[in-house]
Design a protein around this motif. Sequence first.
Motif, PDB file in Angstrom:
ATOM      1  N   SER A  60     -28.417  -7.578   0.544  1.00 56.40           N
ATOM      2  CA  SER A  60     -29.407  -6.504   0.585  1.00 56.40           C
ATOM      3  C   SER A  60     -28.883  -5.343   1.431  1.00 56.40           C
ATOM      4  CB  SER A  60     -30.715  -7.024   1.191  1.00 56.40           C
ATOM      5  OG  SER A  60     -30.629  -7.060   2.607  1.00 56.40           O
ATOM      6  N   PRO A  61     -29.531  -4.190   1.350  1.00 63.46           N
ATOM      7  CA  PRO A  61     -29.171  -3.064   2.229  1.00 63.46           C
ATOM      8  C   PRO A  61     -29.844  -3.160   3.597  1.00 63.46           C
ATOM      9  CG  PRO A  61     -30.861  -2.366   0.692  1.00 63.46           C
ATOM     10  CD  PRO A  61     -30.531  -3.789   0.333  1.00 63.46           C
ATOM     11  N   ASP A  62     -30.505  -4.304   3.869  1.00 66.16           N
ATOM     12  CA  ASP A  62     -31.331  -4.437   5.066  1.00 66.16           C
ATOM     13  C   ASP A  62     -30.661  -5.315   6.111  1.00 66.16           C
ATOM     14  OD1 ASP A  62     -33.265  -3.039   3.570  1.00 66.16           O
ATOM     15  OD2 ASP A  62     -34.027  -4.912   2.731  1.00 66.16           O
ATOM     16  N   GLU A  63     -30.986  -5.038   7.346  1.00 68.12           N
ATOM     17  CA  GLU A  63     -30.547  -5.857   8.462  1.00 68.12           C
ATOM     18  C   GLU A  63     -31.617  -6.919   8.705  1.00 68.12           C
ATOM     19  OE1 GLU A  63     -29.591  -5.065  13.184  1.00 68.12           O
ATOM     20  OE2 GLU A  63     -29.211  -3.474  11.721  1.00 68.12           O
ATOM     21  N   LEU A  64     -31.230  -8.193   8.622  1.00 67.49           N
ATOM     22  CA  LEU A  64     -32.206  -9.280   8.732  1.00 67.49           C
ATOM     23  C   LEU A  64     -32.274  -9.767  10.168  1.00 67.49           C
ATOM     24  CD1 LEU A  64     -31.315 -11.309   5.501  1.00 67.49           C
ATOM     25  CD2 LEU A  64     -32.893  -9.379   5.769  1.00 67.49           C
ATOM     26  N   LYS A  65     -33.444  -9.580  10.770  1.00 67.70           N
ATOM     27  CA  LYS A  65     -33.639  -9.977  12.163  1.00 67.70           C
ATOM     28  C   LYS A  65     -34.317 -11.338  12.282  1.00 67.70           C
ATOM     29  CE  LYS A  65     -33.933  -5.139  13.566  1.00 67.70           C
ATOM     30  NZ  LYS A  65     -34.733  -4.081  14.220  1.00 67.70           N
ATOM     31  N   GLU A  66     -34.748 -11.872  11.168  1.00 73.73           N
ATOM     32  CA  GLU A  66     -35.403 -13.180  11.132  1.00 73.73           C
ATOM     33  C   GLU A  66     -34.938 -13.927   9.897  1.00 73.73           C
ATOM     34  OE1 GLU A  66     -39.710 -11.939  13.113  1.00 73.73           O
ATOM     35  OE2 GLU A  66     -39.440 -11.838  10.959  1.00 73.73           O
ATOM     36  N   LEU A  67     -34.996 -15.232   9.937  1.00 73.31           N
ATOM     37  CA  LEU A  67     -34.810 -16.094   8.778  1.00 73.31           C
ATOM     38  C   LEU A  67     -36.040 -16.983   8.655  1.00 73.31           C
ATOM     39  CD1 LEU A  67     -31.090 -17.300   9.161  1.00 73.31           C
ATOM     40  CD2 LEU A  67     -31.936 -15.368   7.811  1.00 73.31           C
ATOM     41  N   LYS A 133     -36.339 -16.397  14.803  1.00 77.23           N
ATOM     42  CA  LYS A 133     -36.119 -15.038  15.278  1.00 77.23           C
ATOM     43  C   LYS A 133     -34.718 -14.958  15.867  1.00 77.23           C
ATOM     44  CE  LYS A 133     -40.865 -13.592  15.888  1.00 77.23           C
ATOM     45  NZ  LYS A 133     -41.797 -12.786  16.684  1.00 77.23           N
ATOM     46  N   LEU A 134     -33.866 -14.162  15.240  1.00 76.78           N
ATOM     47  CA  LEU A 134     -32.447 -14.145  15.564  1.00 76.78           C
ATOM     48  C   LEU A 134     -32.158 -13.252  16.766  1.00 76.78           C
ATOM     49  CD1 LEU A 134     -31.066 -13.753  11.929  1.00 76.78           C
ATOM     50  CD2 LEU A 134     -31.215 -15.866  13.256  1.00 76.78           C
ATOM     51  N   THR A 135     -31.239 -13.692  17.606  1.00 71.75           N
ATOM     52  CA  THR A 135     -30.768 -12.832  18.698  1.00 71.75           C
ATOM     53  C   THR A 135     -29.733 -11.841  18.178  1.00 71.75           C
ATOM     54  OG1 THR A 135     -29.110 -14.515  19.286  1.00 71.75           O
ATOM     55  CG2 THR A 135     -31.213 -14.558  20.476  1.00 71.75           C
ATOM     56  N   GLU A 136     -29.028 -12.205  17.120  1.00 68.61           N
ATOM     57  CA  GLU A 136     -28.104 -11.294  16.453  1.00 68.61           C
ATOM     58  C   GLU A 136     -28.469 -11.248  14.975  1.00 68.61           C
ATOM     59  OE1 GLU A 136     -23.941 -11.645  17.115  1.00 68.61           O
ATOM     60  OE2 GLU A 136     -24.177 -12.245  19.215  1.00 68.61           O
ATOM     61  N   SER A 137     -28.760 -10.079  14.492  1.00 65.28           N
ATOM     62  CA  SER A 137     -29.225  -9.941  13.113  1.00 65.28           C
ATOM     63  C   SER A 137     -28.086 -10.181  12.128  1.00 65.28           C
ATOM     64  CB  SER A 137     -29.815  -8.549  12.900  1.00 65.28           C
ATOM     65  OG  SER A 137     -28.824  -7.557  13.133  1.00 65.28           O
ATOM     66  N   VAL A 138     -28.485 -10.434  10.876  1.00 63.17           N
ATOM     67  CA  VAL A 138     -27.523 -10.585   9.786  1.00 63.17           C
ATOM     68  C   VAL A 138     -27.409  -9.228   9.109  1.00 63.17           C
ATOM     69  CG1 VAL A 138     -26.885 -11.858   7.709  1.00 63.17           C
ATOM     70  CG2 VAL A 138     -28.275 -12.978   9.483  1.00 63.17           C
ATOM     71  N   ILE A 180     -34.323 -22.139   2.402  1.00 62.03           N
ATOM     72  CA  ILE A 180     -34.484 -20.766   2.854  1.00 62.03           C
ATOM     73  C   ILE A 180     -35.403 -20.014   1.899  1.00 62.03           C
ATOM     74  CG2 ILE A 180     -32.475 -19.760   1.657  1.00 62.03           C
ATOM     75  CD1 ILE A 180     -32.017 -18.284   4.474  1.00 62.03           C
ATOM     76  N   CYS A 181     -36.304 -19.239   2.477  1.00 61.85           N
ATOM     77  CA  CYS A 181     -37.239 -18.457   1.669  1.00 61.85           C
ATOM     78  C   CYS A 181     -36.510 -17.327   0.950  1.00 61.85           C
ATOM     79  CB  CYS A 181     -38.339 -17.871   2.552  1.00 61.85           C
ATOM     80  SG  CYS A 181     -39.401 -19.097   3.337  1.00 61.85           S
ATOM     81  N   ARG A 182     -37.152 -16.828  -0.065  1.00 65.31           N
ATOM     82  CA  ARG A 182     -36.536 -15.751  -0.822  1.00 65.31           C
ATOM     83  C   ARG A 182     -36.757 -14.409  -0.133  1.00 65.31           C
ATOM     84  NH1 ARG A 182     -38.060 -14.784  -6.766  1.00 65.31           N
ATOM     85  NH2 ARG A 182     -38.034 -12.535  -6.819  1.00 65.31           N
TER      86      ARG A 182
END
Length: 608
Positions: A60-67, A133-138, A180-182
């Motif tokens: 995606s074009p997004d920065e993921l801060k959570e999984l 909640k990630l300390t380092e985003s994907v 993992i959720c979509r």
Amino acid sequence: MSKKITLTCLFFLTLSLFAPSLFSQGGYWQQKVEYTIQASLDDKKGFLLGKEKLTYHNNSPDELKELYFHTYWNAFKIGSHAFQHAIESGDEEWIDKLSKVTKKDEGYIKILSIKVNGTSYTPTILESIAQIKLTESVKPNTSAQVEIEFESLIPACLNRAGKNNTAGTDFTITQWYPKICRYDKQGWHTDQYLGKEFAGTFGKYDVSITCNKDLVVAGTGVLQNKKYKNKGWESTTGKADIDKNDLTTWQFLAENVHDFAWAAEKEWVHAVSTVDGVDFHFFYHDTEEFKPAWTTLMLFWADAYAVCKKEFGIYPYQQFSFIQAGEGYMEYPMCTMLEAGRSDFFNTACHEFIHNFFYGIYGTDENLHHWMDEGLTSYAEVRLANVVNKSKDNFAIEPTQNYKYIRAMNNEEPISTSANFYSTDWNYYNGAYFKGQLFPELIRYMIGDSLMRIGFHNYYKNWKFKHPEPNDFVKNFEDVSGMELTWFQNYWLNTTNTIDLGIDSVTFKGNDAFIVFSSNGLPIPVEFTVNMKDGSKKYFYIPLDLTNNPKTNFLRKTTTLPYWSGAEKKYRVLVKDIKKPMVSNISIDTDNFIPDIKPGNNTFIPMN
């Protein structure tokens, strides 16, 4: 500052605020995931221990801060939201089952540990959803390495998964691992599991299952290290494949799927039939109760699959398994769980198989767009099952009857209602299955049989292993027909407007007839028949201006009349060369393709 300069600045400020979203919508993208799962089944205590490694590709074009992960079996606890929802929605079958549930029937999925790119996390558990909640985003166009240890307590066979179902199958292991959720352009899809539908991310599964050597395991994927016998199994590795604890390991590989399911049983009989290079496996209980239905399925399956290929496309995987397991009847990638014998077993098996198209290779979010799975699957099912039924020549009649019956008992809700948020289960069934099935049936009515078939093959070519949405499905049939159908999509999916056509009057003048039609609901093109007393028939078609172009693909020779405006309730037309003494009757929709809620005024019989 002048007014002109202020407006110019405002324009560029607005553009800068929206630019990221504008640019991100430029092209299609979807996430990808690769699972490696090692699971051990304790068939005495009824639980699974698992180690799961997954590589999650953020395309995606997004920065993921959570999984987010699904932990479905946490719904199988007394007092859970899923149990309460079943009671409140009036699901009588569920209520009866829940009244008998005790603590020993419960299930769960516990995440014992989780690491993302080497960092340990403690998940927040929201019943059947786990939040990290990630300390380092994907970052975009990178991947995350996730390692999970989990324990799953196998519930009683209450809803799709569990132990010891009514047909005697030992274990049905579905929705069993942290999944993992979509994530898509709408963000994370974190619907709680309330016993309804699913969404998933396409990817690859490498799954190893260690269990009692006496169990046979069947499910998603291609078996790598064993071979099925008529009863039992044998190794294909040249090893005994049984350890000192009488355990053995089964390994399966699957690609381009969005879930993995399996079942395990000691007493199955196995048969396999290879059709067009696809191995169709059948795992069932060879008893007087069940064998006749399974025999019919195996005998006619090649014919049913031939219909599937002709109408919808080629099954794209190496194998498919029909498995006697589970509670109810449920589809999973490359397999289906069929609880037991029932009077419409063949139809149901066809339904569950064709789900592997509309649920499997088209990864639609079933919670949001359930009709794109259940409705389209039902549309396809009746066509495949007709190789046995043989009596059906109009597949719209049965869903029309069911749709009208249910809406007469309940306050109808739009199909666009999410699966979990219908006020009653009856309304969900009506929207997802019956009205959902009528959606493609009405498109077929409007564009014609041959174009419908071409449309489904184009849908297969353009959307296989992707995540189509309603607009994609409808646009596909607009492209092949040259007709505008978005108006119909909005009416049928987003409102509860009904179709109510009628013949208001017929006035004969010499050799001609002046006919007045009415439409007191959703507009629709009209086909009508003039039945003559000598047995001959004259067929006419009234196109609707909303479609822009008229239908050209008819079942028989048909005369096209001027357009009916979608803005008008009445339509008046002079039909030439119809003399009153020669006419038996004039009838709208002689083929019964339209779910008209008040068909009593659809036929005109002239008075002598």
